[in-house]
Design a protein around this motif. Structure first.
Motif, PDB file in Angstrom:
ATOM      1  N   TRP A   1       0.820  -1.212   0.000  1.00  0.00           N
ATOM      2  CA  TRP A   1       0.000   0.000   0.000  1.00  0.00           C
ATOM      3  C   TRP A   1       0.857   1.267   0.000  1.00  0.00           C
ATOM      4  CZ3 TRP A   1      -5.184  -0.248  -0.749  1.00  0.00           C
ATOM      5  CH2 TRP A   1      -5.792  -1.479  -0.505  1.00  0.00           C
ATOM      6  N   GLN A   2       1.777   1.358  -0.955  1.00  0.00           N
ATOM      7  CA  GLN A   2       2.583   2.564  -1.091  1.00  0.00           C
ATOM      8  C   GLN A   2       1.858   3.577  -1.974  1.00  0.00           C
ATOM      9  OE1 GLN A   2       5.474   2.899   0.754  1.00  0.00           O
ATOM     10  NE2 GLN A   2       4.657   0.973   1.559  1.00  0.00           N
ATOM     11  N   ARG A   3       1.833   4.811  -1.547  1.00  0.00           N
ATOM     12  CA  ARG A   3       1.164   5.881  -2.288  1.00  0.00           C
ATOM     13  C   ARG A   3       2.136   6.426  -3.320  1.00  0.00           C
ATOM     14  NH1 ARG A   3       0.346   6.775   3.096  1.00  0.00           N
ATOM     15  NH2 ARG A   3       1.834   8.514   3.129  1.00  0.00           N
TER      16      ARG A   3
ATOM     17  N   SER B   1       1.640  -6.152  -1.678  1.00  0.00           N
ATOM     18  CA  SER B   1       0.349  -5.904  -2.318  1.00  0.00           C
ATOM     19  C   SER B   1       0.055  -4.417  -2.441  1.00  0.00           C
ATOM     20  CB  SER B   1      -0.764  -6.591  -1.524  1.00  0.00           C
ATOM     21  OG  SER B   1      -0.582  -7.986  -1.522  1.00  0.00           O
ATOM     22  N   HIS B   2      -0.582  -4.058  -3.561  1.00  0.00           N
ATOM     23  CA  HIS B   2      -1.015  -2.685  -3.841  1.00  0.00           C
ATOM     24  C   HIS B   2       0.176  -1.722  -3.888  1.00  0.00           C
ATOM     25  CE1 HIS B   2      -5.313  -3.671  -3.408  1.00  0.00           C
ATOM     26  NE2 HIS B   2      -4.893  -4.515  -2.494  1.00  0.00           N
ATOM     27  N   THR B   3       1.307  -2.215  -4.358  1.00  0.00           N
ATOM     28  CA  THR B   3       2.485  -1.391  -4.578  1.00  0.00           C
ATOM     29  C   THR B   3       3.037  -1.714  -5.960  1.00  0.00           C
ATOM     30  OG1 THR B   3       3.051  -1.340  -2.225  1.00  0.00           O
ATOM     31  CG2 THR B   3       4.809  -0.833  -3.778  1.00  0.00           C
ATOM     32  N   ARG B   4       3.341  -0.698  -6.747  1.00  0.00           N
ATOM     33  CA  ARG B   4       3.893  -0.934  -8.084  1.00  0.00           C
ATOM     34  C   ARG B   4       5.319  -1.449  -7.956  1.00  0.00           C
ATOM     35  NH1 ARG B   4       3.607   3.722 -12.213  1.00  0.00           N
ATOM     36  NH2 ARG B   4       4.364   1.986 -13.477  1.00  0.00           N
ATOM     37  N   VAL B   5       5.485  -2.737  -8.240  1.00  0.00           N
ATOM     38  CA  VAL B   5       6.778  -3.399  -8.094  1.00  0.00           C
ATOM     39  C   VAL B   5       7.198  -3.908  -9.461  1.00  0.00           C
ATOM     40  CG1 VAL B   5       8.058  -5.196  -6.890  1.00  0.00           C
ATOM     41  CG2 VAL B   5       6.158  -4.066  -5.755  1.00  0.00           C
TER      42      VAL B   5
ATOM     43  N   GLU C   1       3.065 -12.123  -0.957  1.00  0.00           N
ATOM     44  CA  GLU C   1       1.812 -11.454  -1.268  1.00  0.00           C
ATOM     45  C   GLU C   1       2.120 -10.302  -2.214  1.00  0.00           C
ATOM     46  OE1 GLU C   1      -0.406 -10.269   2.129  1.00  0.00           O
ATOM     47  OE2 GLU C   1      -0.427 -12.280   3.036  1.00  0.00           O
ATOM     48  N   ALA C   2       1.699 -10.442  -3.452  1.00  0.00           N
ATOM     49  CA  ALA C   2       1.957  -9.423  -4.475  1.00  0.00           C
ATOM     50  C   ALA C   2       0.683  -9.168  -5.256  1.00  0.00           C
ATOM     51  CB  ALA C   2       3.088  -9.863  -5.390  1.00  0.00           C
ATOM     52  N   ARG C   3      -0.354  -8.783  -4.581  1.00  0.00           N
ATOM     53  CA  ARG C   3      -1.628  -8.507  -5.232  1.00  0.00           C
ATOM     54  C   ARG C   3      -1.641  -7.089  -5.789  1.00  0.00           C
ATOM     55  NH1 ARG C   3      -7.727  -8.594  -2.468  1.00  0.00           N
ATOM     56  NH2 ARG C   3      -8.855  -8.306  -4.438  1.00  0.00           N
ATOM     57  N   ARG C   4      -2.085  -6.965  -7.031  1.00  0.00           N
ATOM     58  CA  ARG C   4      -2.231  -5.681  -7.710  1.00  0.00           C
ATOM     59  C   ARG C   4      -0.928  -4.892  -7.661  1.00  0.00           C
ATOM     60  NH1 ARG C   4      -7.787  -2.863  -6.454  1.00  0.00           N
ATOM     61  NH2 ARG C   4      -8.402  -4.937  -7.161  1.00  0.00           N
ATOM     62  N   CYS C   5       0.117  -5.511  -8.187  1.00  0.00           N
ATOM     63  CA  CYS C   5       1.442  -4.890  -8.209  1.00  0.00           C
ATOM     64  C   CYS C   5       1.879  -4.493  -9.611  1.00  0.00           C
ATOM     65  CB  CYS C   5       2.479  -5.833  -7.602  1.00  0.00           C
ATOM     66  SG  CYS C   5       2.296  -6.073  -5.822  1.00  0.00           S
ATOM     67  N   GLY C   6       1.007  -4.627 -10.603  1.00  0.00           N
ATOM     68  CA  GLY C   6       1.377  -4.257 -11.967  1.00  0.00           C
ATOM     69  C   GLY C   6       2.426  -5.165 -12.564  1.00  0.00           C
ATOM     70  N   LEU C   7       2.208  -6.468 -12.491  1.00  0.00           N
ATOM     71  CA  LEU C   7       3.189  -7.449 -12.957  1.00  0.00           C
ATOM     72  C   LEU C   7       2.867  -7.970 -14.348  1.00  0.00           C
ATOM     73  CD1 LEU C   7       3.610  -9.517  -9.670  1.00  0.00           C
ATOM     74  CD2 LEU C   7       4.959  -7.575 -10.459  1.00  0.00           C
ATOM     75  N   GLU C   8       2.254  -7.144 -15.191  1.00  0.00           N
ATOM     76  CA  GLU C   8       1.920  -7.593 -16.539  1.00  0.00           C
ATOM     77  C   GLU C   8       3.177  -8.042 -17.270  1.00  0.00           C
ATOM     78  OE1 GLU C   8      -0.844  -4.195 -15.427  1.00  0.00           O
ATOM     79  OE2 GLU C   8       1.290  -4.640 -15.330  1.00  0.00           O
ATOM     80  N   GLY C   9       3.126  -9.258 -17.821  1.00  0.00           N
ATOM     81  CA  GLY C   9       4.233  -9.759 -18.602  1.00  0.00           C
ATOM     82  C   GLY C   9       5.452 -10.073 -17.771  1.00  0.00           C
ATOM     83  N   MET C  10       5.312 -10.937 -16.779  1.00  0.00           N
ATOM     84  CA  MET C  10       6.453 -11.306 -15.940  1.00  0.00           C
ATOM     85  C   MET C  10       7.554 -11.980 -16.741  1.00  0.00           C
ATOM     86  SD  MET C  10       4.774 -12.694 -12.395  1.00  0.00           S
ATOM     87  CE  MET C  10       6.311 -13.520 -11.988  1.00  0.00           C
ATOM     88  N   LEU C  11       7.208 -12.537 -17.917  1.00  0.00           N
ATOM     89  CA  LEU C  11       8.197 -13.258 -18.699  1.00  0.00           C
ATOM     90  C   LEU C  11       8.956 -12.371 -19.682  1.00  0.00           C
ATOM     91  CD1 LEU C  11       6.387 -16.584 -19.566  1.00  0.00           C
ATOM     92  CD2 LEU C  11       8.336 -16.267 -18.078  1.00  0.00           C
ATOM     93  N   ARG C  12       8.696 -11.081 -19.687  1.00  0.00           N
ATOM     94  CA  ARG C  12       9.393 -10.212 -20.625  1.00  0.00           C
ATOM     95  C   ARG C  12      10.888 -10.228 -20.345  1.00  0.00           C
ATOM     96  NH1 ARG C  12       5.345  -4.987 -20.329  1.00  0.00           N
ATOM     97  NH2 ARG C  12       3.578  -5.976 -21.369  1.00  0.00           N
ATOM     98  N   GLY C  13      11.650 -10.377 -21.408  1.00  0.00           N
ATOM     99  CA  GLY C  13      13.087 -10.419 -21.250  1.00  0.00           C
ATOM    100  C   GLY C  13      13.635 -11.804 -21.039  1.00  0.00           C
ATOM    101  N   VAL C  14      12.764 -12.861 -21.038  1.00  0.00           N
ATOM    102  CA  VAL C  14      13.235 -14.226 -20.861  1.00  0.00           C
ATOM    103  C   VAL C  14      13.080 -15.002 -22.160  1.00  0.00           C
ATOM    104  CG1 VAL C  14      13.163 -16.188 -19.277  1.00  0.00           C
ATOM    105  CG2 VAL C  14      12.359 -13.991 -18.509  1.00  0.00           C
ATOM    106  N   GLY C  15      12.769 -14.300 -23.249  1.00  0.00           N
ATOM    107  CA  GLY C  15      12.633 -14.962 -24.537  1.00  0.00           C
ATOM    108  C   GLY C  15      11.340 -15.710 -24.684  1.00  0.00           C
ATOM    109  N   GLU C  16      10.244 -15.143 -24.150  1.00  0.00           N
ATOM    110  CA  GLU C  16       8.988 -15.860 -24.169  1.00  0.00           C
ATOM    111  C   GLU C  16       8.277 -15.703 -25.504  1.00  0.00           C
ATOM    112  OE1 GLU C  16       9.528 -13.081 -22.816  1.00  0.00           O
ATOM    113  OE2 GLU C  16       7.824 -11.727 -22.930  1.00  0.00           O
TER     114      GLU C  16
END
Length: 454
Positions: A101-103, A136-140, A159-174
């Motif tokens: 919950w970082q602002r 959770s609720h922190t852009r990581v 716990e990493a809910r709603r952290c903006g993790l779209e495309g966790m595989l980017r950069g791994v040759g997915e």
């Protein structure tokens, strides 16, 4: 009492602006400064190693430097505005980190924000003894989460809910398809190419653990809800949880897997992940494209977290009662539910085992700390509590609004998941998995396969 003899300090709910002067407390072990006005640390020299617990929640911190806390084991920074986490190497013994919950909209001390400001980067590799991490609720950055899953050998809870993790595989040759990701990076039964690197996805994820199978994370609780994860991301998680020569958290370690509110579209990606995580007891896949039409829309932001609590669960079969009620309500409303067709699908051809006509009550489990997550499901976990409102809404939706086609699809989906995790699963998408459903899942899957082949 001399200030050097003080062991615990709680100065919450004041107007403290910094930690300046804390050096005087040479013997303090725990400092709690919640709900203050702290904007900076105000410490230039490392404190004594006796300080092991520090709580700075509900303040206005924008930057944190761990080099001044060499003996810290538990750090809580929830509800701040931290956008820079430095000096992780200065806290080598840290075991619990809370930075949820970082602002991010507050920016730096002068209110300025750069284009990448607000995306938190944490050098978790410099904190090898982490056990419990809450983001959770922190852009990581996805790199931080990947480093957590792959590099912290003692990690048990993430716990990493709603952290903006779209495309966790980017950069791994997915690639876009999860199965092609595994094969293209050297998956099983893939012959080596003479001019292509033979490093597998697991070797890319665990570069320092290719020769050791004993040193690997043992994550028991993994919360990745509301992150727009795709099928390719599930392929990456499948490698992480795989128990084999490649390392990983181990198929028997993972107990709680929460993936609701993502972008999973292919059930085959889910099935491949679950076959590698055979010890899962709590699974949540609601509000993904594959389950979007199976459940009622979320009423509030906390609706997706609803599931049955192990300490308050009563002998009930929510899925079975919803099915029975749906059949009666459908016939009463004039819908063509084909009672005989549904009964033939639900009723096993063999008699049920003794005492299986009702759900088996779940035994109560004691409250578990973060270090005991791998042994028991935490009783106070908000992700598996407050089940009654969800069950009521789900039963009403199943009886009144769910179409026949989606109703059958939901039965097939649930039966396949229960069949794969039949030895461990206790809660699925907010509903209790009772002994009757677990025993009949294999028969339902067989009937579905026969119907498809026929």
């Amino acid at each position: 009492m001399a200030m050097g003899q003080l062991r615990s300090l709680d100065a919450s709910w004041n107007e403290i602006g910094s930690l300046e002067g804390l050096q005087v407390l040479t013997g303090v072990k725990e400092v709690v400064l919640d709900h203050n006005a702290i904007t900076h640390l105000g410490i230039s020299r490392p404190l004594t190693r006796t300080l092991t617990h520090l709580r700075l929640t509900h303040n206005h911190l924008t930057r944190f430097d761990g080099r001044v806390f060499p003996g810290l084991r538990r750090l809580m920074l929830d509800h701040n505005a931290v956008c820079a986490f430095n000096g992780a190497k200065g806290m080598p013994m840290l075991r619990s980190l809370g930075i949820a919950w970082q602002r991010a909209d507050m920016g730096d001390d002068n209110g300025r924000r750069g284009p990448d400001e607000g995306v938190l980067e944490i050098a978790v590799a410099d904190m090898p003894h982490l056990v419990d991490v809450r983001l959770s609720h922190t852009r990581v950055s996805p790199a931080t989460v990947k480093a957590l899953l792959c590099g912290c050998e003692e990690l048990e809870r993430v716990e990493a809910r709603r952290c903006g993790l779209e495309g966790m595989l980017r950069g791994v040759g997915e690639k876009s398809d999860g199965r092609r990701v595994e094969k293209s990076l050297g998956g099983r039964n893939q012959p080596p190419h003479p001019h292509r690197s033979t490093h597998t996805l697991a070797q890319s994820a665990f570069p320092q653990q290719q020769q050791s199978n004993d040193a690997r994370p043992r994550i028991a609780h993994l919360d990745l809800r509301d992150n727009a994860l795709t099928d390719s991301d599930l392929a990456y998680l499948g490698v992480v949880v795989d128990k084999g020569s490649s390392g990983g958290v181990g198929s028997e370690a993972l107990r709680v897997l929460l993936l609701s509110g993502n972008a999973v579209r292919d059930f085959r990606a889910v099935a491949r992940l679950l076959r590698r995580a055979r010890g899962v007891e709590v699974l949540d896949l609601r509000y993904n494209p594959i389950t979007a039409r199976f459940y009622p829309p979320p009423a509030t932001t906390t609706a997706t977290a609803g599931a049955t609590s192990p300490t308050t669960a009563t002998p009930c079969a929510s899925s079975s009662s919803a099915v029975a009620g749906r059949s009666k309500a459908g016939l009463a409303s004039g819908r063509d539910h084909s009672q005989s067709r549904i009964d033939n699908f639900l009723t096993p051809s063999r008699p049920l085992p003794p005492n299986s006509t009702t759900a088996t009550p779940i035994p109560k489990t004691p409250n578990a700390s973060s270090t005991e997550v791998g042994k028991a499901v935490p009783a106070r976990d908000p992700t598996i509590s407050a089940a009654s409102p969800w069950r009521t809404r789900d039963e009403h939706f199943t009886r009144k609004q769910l179409s026949d086609a989606d109703y059958i699809r939901r039965l097939c989906y649930r039966s396949h998941v229960v069949h794969v995790l039949r030895r461990s699963l206790r809660w699925l998408d907010g509903a209790v998995v009772d002994e009757r459903e677990r025993w009949g899942a294999k028969e339902k899957v067989r009937r579905v396969r026969d119907a498809v082949r026929g």
